[in-house]
Write a protein that holds these residues in place. Structure first.
Motif, mmCIF file in Angstrom:
data_model
loop_
_atom_site.group_PDB
_atom_site.id
_atom_site.type_symbol
_atom_site.label_atom_id
_atom_site.label_comp_id
_atom_site.label_asym_id
_atom_site.label_seq_id
_atom_site.Cartn_x
_atom_site.Cartn_y
_atom_site.Cartn_z
ATOM 1 N N LEU A 1 4.380 0.442 0.191
ATOM 2 C CA LEU A 1 4.301 0.909 1.591
ATOM 3 C C LEU A 1 5.338 2.000 1.841
ATOM 4 C CD1 LEU A 1 3.781 -2.502 3.450
ATOM 5 C CD2 LEU A 1 2.090 -0.684 3.095
ATOM 6 N N GLY A 2 6.531 1.852 1.222
ATOM 7 C CA GLY A 2 7.581 2.869 1.380
ATOM 8 C C GLY A 2 7.125 4.214 0.840
ATOM 9 N N HIS A 3 6.406 4.195 -0.293
ATOM 10 C CA HIS A 3 5.907 5.458 -0.855
ATOM 11 C C HIS A 3 4.910 6.138 0.074
ATOM 12 C CE1 HIS A 3 7.121 3.857 -4.985
ATOM 13 N NE2 HIS A 3 7.913 4.858 -4.677
ATOM 14 N N LEU A 4 4.184 5.314 0.828
ATOM 15 C CA LEU A 4 3.149 5.890 1.704
ATOM 16 C C LEU A 4 3.729 6.455 2.999
ATOM 17 C CD1 LEU A 4 0.000 3.598 1.820
ATOM 18 C CD2 LEU A 4 0.250 5.854 0.801
ATOM 19 N N ARG A 5 4.915 6.016 3.357
ATOM 20 C CA ARG A 5 5.458 6.367 4.669
ATOM 21 C C ARG A 5 5.487 7.884 4.933
ATOM 22 N NH1 ARG A 5 10.951 4.053 7.454
ATOM 23 N NH2 ARG A 5 10.259 4.451 9.569
ATOM 24 N N PRO A 6 6.008 8.720 3.970
ATOM 25 C CA PRO A 6 6.006 10.168 4.241
ATOM 26 C C PRO A 6 4.602 10.727 4.416
ATOM 27 C CG PRO A 6 7.135 9.661 2.145
ATOM 28 C CD PRO A 6 6.662 8.370 2.717
ATOM 29 N N LEU A 7 3.638 10.180 3.685
ATOM 30 C CA LEU A 7 2.259 10.669 3.825
ATOM 31 C C LEU A 7 1.723 10.350 5.212
ATOM 32 C CD1 LEU A 7 0.457 9.783 0.459
ATOM 33 C CD2 LEU A 7 1.176 12.009 1.323
ATOM 34 N N LYS A 8 2.060 9.158 5.680
ATOM 35 C CA LYS A 8 1.612 8.748 7.018
ATOM 36 C C LYS A 8 2.286 9.624 8.093
ATOM 37 C CE LYS A 8 0.314 5.696 10.295
ATOM 38 N NZ LYS A 8 -1.001 5.296 10.658
ATOM 39 N N GLN A 9 3.573 9.969 7.864
ATOM 40 C CA GLN A 9 4.262 10.834 8.840
ATOM 41 C C GLN A 9 3.603 12.213 8.871
ATOM 42 O OE1 GLN A 9 8.182 10.251 7.286
ATOM 43 N NE2 GLN A 9 8.772 8.841 8.914
#
Ligand code: SF4
Length: 446
Positions: free
Chosen positions: A63-71
């Motif tokens: 989930l941490g890896h996805l966070r910048p993509l979601k931002q």
């Protein structure tokens, strides 16, 4: 309109793989197309497992890896499904507030509705404890065209002290025989030649069902015999039986149903009666071995695999010697060996006498060495025999890979498509696979 894409990552067991086929089916029915690239996904789904060690660390890492993509793309929707979602519920969105949907094992049918609601209402959570729609009622996007998982029961009524399944999957709920048959018949019509019937404890299948106008409940043996009659189907597998609930009629049904493959997964867990008791596994080692003898007598050539846990709390060197002894006597074809480590939420996690990691590791290494030697011996016994192989796809070094009815992996030369049946002569053995050469004459069962 640009294509909406989904990325689906699955962790854990066959039950989860099967649920993922349903998740993919639901998303496809809503117009999504699969992708392997998170950057182009409108929806990312993690179908989680609570059984494996550090499952939550892995999830939060992902989930941490996805966070910048979601931002960068606030319209991306992130979904956490499966057993960890069921177990941790709202804690997931507390720790990772960028998660849009947490959907538990019972609430999967509502996934699309939750995704739609997340668009307008923000983060959604459904970890209800009741299965209202059986997984089979959902559309499925299956990985292979020749093979299918068929869920015959969800949940489990046992309470093994190391296991989280009863907590996250709830009590057993069986699918009526007619519904299982309708599903298998539909699969066979669409070209599926092999099914694996799935349940946490297939031997208690039907205990929660009634048959109209009959005092009798359907049994797993009845189900095997009924599925055996499905036209077009060539192989039936199932997983897993519980040694405590095993009955002679299941052996009889296996032996007399020509499509039921000559392989059984028969979980041992420990060869010590004292440890089995602490695990709340209600069979004992001699009874277990007697069942194995009866199965092998009734179904000559049957291959046997198992699960073994090493280092359960309070396991002594004597207890472990009992496990090695059963492994030697049972001569398993394959064993899935696990180092015990506490799983939050299970009874065993709170037991005293947790075994130090280095002792668990040392015992585990001895068990693996023993089992590898036995697996190789068992594989060598196959050299010179012929077998029918169902091709699954490409193997290593440009060869094809498939399985015998006994579930042995075979690597073979030549051009073969997934779903082809090829008769092969076994020419080489390794602990985890065989080498085969295609032959023309009909194969005997090995
Ligand atoms: S039988 Fe035991 S190990 Fe298997 S799912 Fe049920 S509780 Fe877990």
């Amino acid at each position: 309109m640009a294509e909406r894409r989904y990325l689906l990552r699955t962790f854990g067991c066959q039950m989860n793989e099967h649920d993922s086929e349903r998740i993919a089916g639901l998303l496809t029915s809503d117009g999504y197309v699969a992708t392997e690239q998170a950057v182009e996904a409108s929806v990312v789904v993690f179908n989680t497992c609570a059984i494996r060690e550090n499952a939550d660390n892995r999830l939060y890492g992902n989930l941490g890896h996805l966070r910048p993509l979601k931002q960068a793309n606030p319209r991306m929707r992130i979904v956490v499904a499966g057993c960890l979602a069921q177990k941790d519920g709202g804690r997931i969105q507390e720790k990772a507030p960028w998660v849009d949907v947490v959907v538990g094992t019972h609430a999967l049918p509502g996934l699309l509705e939750l995704l739609h609601r997340a668009e307008t209402e923000g983060p959604q959570l459904d970890v209800s404890e009741q299965t209202e729609v059986f997984p089979s009622a959902l559309p499925a996007l299956r990985e292979a065209r020749h093979h299918a998982w068929v869920s015959i029961a969800v949940g489990c009524d046992n309470a093994c002290t190391f296991c989280i399944v009863p907590l996250v999957r709830g009590p057993q709920l069986s699918l009526p025989i007619g519904d299982v048959l309708a599903e298998v018949q539909g699969l066979a019509r669409s070209g599926v030649v092999e099914v694996t019937l799935l349940g946490q404890n297939v031997n208690t299948y039907g205990r929660d069902l009634t048959v109209p106008d009959s005092p009798r409940r359907p049994l797993f043996a009845d189900l095997l015999r009924a599925v055996n009659e499905v036209e077009g189907l060539r192989r039936i597998r199932f997983t897993s039986p519980h040694p405590h609930d095993f009955t002679p009629d299941v052996i009889e049904a296996m032996a007399s149903s020509d499509k039921v493959c000559e392989h059984i997964h028969f979980p041992l867990q420990s060869g010590s009666d004292r440890v089995l008791k602490a695990m709340q596994r209600s069979y004992r080692r001699e009874r277990y071995l007697a069942w194995l003898d009866a199965i092998r007598d009734a179904i000559p050539g049957i291959a046997v695999s198992t699960d073994v846990i090493v280092g359960f709390p309070s396991e002594t060197e004597d207890d472990f010697a009992g496990t090695l002894d059963v492994v030697r006597r049972a001569r398993y074809d394959q064993a899935y060996t696990f180092q015990y480590s506490p799983r939050p939420g299970t009874r065993a996690a709170t037991m005293e006498d947790q075994i130090p990691k280095e002792i668990v590791q040392e015992r585990f290494d001895r068990l693996v060495a023993l089992q590898e030697a036995i697996s190789l011996e068992r594989m060598r016994e196959q050299v010179g025999t012929t077998a029918e192989v169902l091709v699954e796809g490409a193997g290593r070094k440009g060869r094809a890979q498939g399985r015998t009815r006994t579930n042995r992996v075979v690597h073979l030369d030549g051009e073969h498509a997934p779903g082809d049946f090829v008769d092969v002569r076994i020419v080489g053995a390794h602990p985890h696979h065989l080498d085969g050469e295609p032959v023309r004459e009909p194969a005997a069962v090995v």
